[in-house]
Design a protein around this motif. Structure first.
Motif, PDB file in Angstrom:
ATOM      1  N   PHE A   1       0.828  -1.209   0.000  1.00  0.00           N
ATOM      2  CA  PHE A   1       0.000   0.000   0.000  1.00  0.00           C
ATOM      3  C   PHE A   1       0.863   1.259   0.000  1.00  0.00           C
ATOM      4  O   PHE A   1       0.478   2.272  -0.593  1.00  0.00           O
ATOM      5  N   SER A   2       2.009   1.192   0.654  1.00  0.00           N
ATOM      6  CA  SER A   2       2.902   2.359   0.682  1.00  0.00           C
ATOM      7  C   SER A   2       3.485   2.671  -0.683  1.00  0.00           C
ATOM      8  O   SER A   2       3.899   3.799  -0.951  1.00  0.00           O
ATOM      9  N   GLU A   3       3.497   1.677  -1.568  1.00  0.00           N
ATOM     10  CA  GLU A   3       4.049   1.850  -2.912  1.00  0.00           C
ATOM     11  C   GLU A   3       2.973   2.062  -3.964  1.00  0.00           C
ATOM     12  O   GLU A   3       3.273   2.144  -5.163  1.00  0.00           O
ATOM     13  N   GLY A   4       1.729   2.121  -3.541  1.00  0.00           N
ATOM     14  CA  GLY A   4       0.635   2.348  -4.486  1.00  0.00           C
ATOM     15  C   GLY A   4       0.236   1.127  -5.282  1.00  0.00           C
ATOM     16  O   GLY A   4      -0.450   1.257  -6.318  1.00  0.00           O
ATOM     17  N   LEU A   5       0.611  -0.081  -4.841  1.00  0.00           N
ATOM     18  CA  LEU A   5       0.229  -1.299  -5.564  1.00  0.00           C
ATOM     19  C   LEU A   5      -1.259  -1.590  -5.349  1.00  0.00           C
ATOM     20  O   LEU A   5      -1.808  -1.320  -4.284  1.00  0.00           O
TER      21      LEU A   5
END
Length: 500
Positions: A105-109
């Motif tokens: 989630f922190s990487e926008g996946l």
């Protein structure tokens, strides 16, 4: 709707002629009420102001939830991020901040569609829970350090989970119309506050509580839709359909059951089908992970494995756990069809979910959230509820102290393996204790605190005071209309007085 009469023109008996007040029927509730001035008087005017039971209980639930957030403060301030064992010694662990980075989630996946780096290739949660997690990630500010984002992500999730807490409190309070104060069992449950923000289980619990309320109101389709959504967030709500099937079989309410089943199926498909069609591998990860996962924390299987020189394989445990669960299902069905009086829906719902918890190969501490609302409806007795809660709090502390022991290296700070096994045993015995009381209430309806006041099945909806059309055993040889219990047996139950 008719306007609410004023306090000046209406007596209390006209407001709530049949409301059950636990402080007059439950010794523990009466003793606890001394903290706020003692039991309600016979002439107390309730429902004449803004402070209705449902509002009071919802606010209490939110307040206790907030205390649970305070309990997590040591982790929020650093234990989640620095030191392997400090989050365990402070008993404030939560999956939420860790999975913000651990599940992309922190990487926008995008969950289910984007492959994750590391051992877990895709998000291992049901779709609706994944949507909940993703929405929280959208709201989380993307600026600052990763630790700042994780802290924000946890705060955003707690805000969303607090809404779930309010929904649960309101729905449980309104399910049994004459017994709204039983909702305080949920609002004040210690294990509920301690485990509420470990994971995202409250979403499924809230949807299940809302589904139970809809069934109690006779809205079969709405029940089905909400239960289907709950099953799209967590697997356990699916098991409620089993007891409902048997109860509708006994009462001949096939049409209502069919509408509920259809609503559940459609709602589940609406949530799952798009992901199934376009990201099947990611969608199926929850199911394959559940199958392939080895014996884990909290289960009696773990005690067997850790004390065996030749532990059972995961495949064997899966088979045995499934067989045990099927036996429990047969037992619940037999109980429903042979009991002298048709069991209440909440009683069987509690028993089937408890059976799943007891036979499963893993018991995470937040799983207690599944049972709390069902226990409040199935056995609304403060003494027994608090005994069970004490066992769950002991397990909550036990698992974190055990993890502190295993992650503290040579220091061995915490609870060794044998001590953790005792904590598991306390959890199992506490749950079995409450199950035994519910079974006793089914077999001896005069001991059921809900039915002692003249109720039949206030959470049963169309089942409440319905005719029996299919009964097995000794119950098949006696008059089967629900009204047979309105006379002598109701008085017989009331005559016992006091607490059970």
């Amino acid at each position: 709707m008719c306007p609410m009469p004023s306090a000046e023109t209406t007596q209390a008996s006209e407001h709530e002629p049949d409301m059950v007040r636990p402080t007059t029927t439950d010794e523990v509730a009466a003793s606890g009420s001394e903290l706020i001035g003692g039991p309600l008087g016979r002439r107390a005017l309730l429902g004449t102001s803004w402070w209705t039971p449902v509002r009071v209980i919802a606010l209490v639930a939110i307040g206790i939830f907030a205390l649970g957030l305070v309990q997590k403060a040591p982790c929020y301030d650093g234990a989640w991020f620095f030191g392997a064992s400090s989050q365990y010694t402070h008993a404030c662990y939560s999956d939420i901040p860790h999975l913000y980075s651990g599940r992309g989630f922190s990487e926008g996946l995008v969950p289910y569609f984007d492959r994750l780096p590391g051992d877990m290739e895709y998000l291992e949660y049901p779709v609706l829970t994944g949507v909940f997690m993703e929405v929280a990630a959208w709201i989380t500010p993307g600026s600052g350090s990763l630790q700042d984002q994780q802290q924000w992500y946890w705060m955003v999730n707690t805000g969303m989970l607090m809404v779930c807490v309010a929904v649960i409190a309101v729905c449980v309070t309104r399910t049994h119309t004459r017994r709204p104060w039983d909702g305080l069992l949920v609002a004040l449950a210690p294990a509920f506050a301690l485990t509420a923000t470990i994971n995202w289980d409250l979403l499924a619990v809230a949807l299940t509580a809302a589904a139970m309320l809809m069934w109690a109101r006779g809205r079969s389709v709405a029940f089905g839709v909400l239960l289907g959504l709950a099953t799209a967030a967590k697997l356990y709500p699916l098991f409620l359909l089993g007891p409902l099937f048997v109860l509708c079989w006994r009462a001949g309410k096939w049409r209502d059951f069919g509408k509920g089943l259809a609503g559940a199926g459609v709602a589940w498909l609406v949530v799952n089908l798009p992901v199934m069609l376009f990201a099947f591998e990611g969608w199926s990860k929850f199911y394959t992970f559940s199958q392939e996962r080895g014996v884990d924390f909290g289960s009696f299987w773990l005690i067997l494995v850790q004390n065996s020189s030749d532990p059972l394989s995961t495949e064997t445990v899966n088979t045995l756990a499934t067989l045990l669960m099927l036996l429990c299902c047969v037992g619940v069905a037999a109980l429903a069809l042979t009991a002298p009086r048709r069991p209440r829906f909440a009683q069987l719902a509690f028993l089937i979910v408890a059976a799943f918890i007891l036979t499963n190969k893993v018991y995470s501490p937040q799983y207690v959230l599944w049972l709390v609302p069902l226990a409040a409806l199935a056995r609304p007795k403060w003494r027994d509820f608090l005994i069970w809660q004490a066992c769950e709090v002991a397990y909550f502390l036990g698992i974190w102290m055990y993890l502190a022991y295993t992650t503290s290296g040579d220091a061995h700070k915490g609870l060794p393996t044998d001590g953790y096994h005792w904590a598991i045993g306390v959890h199992l015995l506490g749950t079995l204790y409450l199950c035994a009381l519910v079974v006793r209430d089914v077999l001896m309806p005069d001991r059921d605190v809900v039915r002692r006041d003249g109720e039949d099945d206030p959470s049963g909806g169309v089942l409440d005071r319905a005719d029996d059309v299919f009964v097995l055993g000794a119950a098949a040889h006696r008059p089967r209309h629900a009204t047979q219990f309105e006379g002598p047996q109701v008085e017989w139950g009331k005559a016992t007085g006091g607490s059970l």
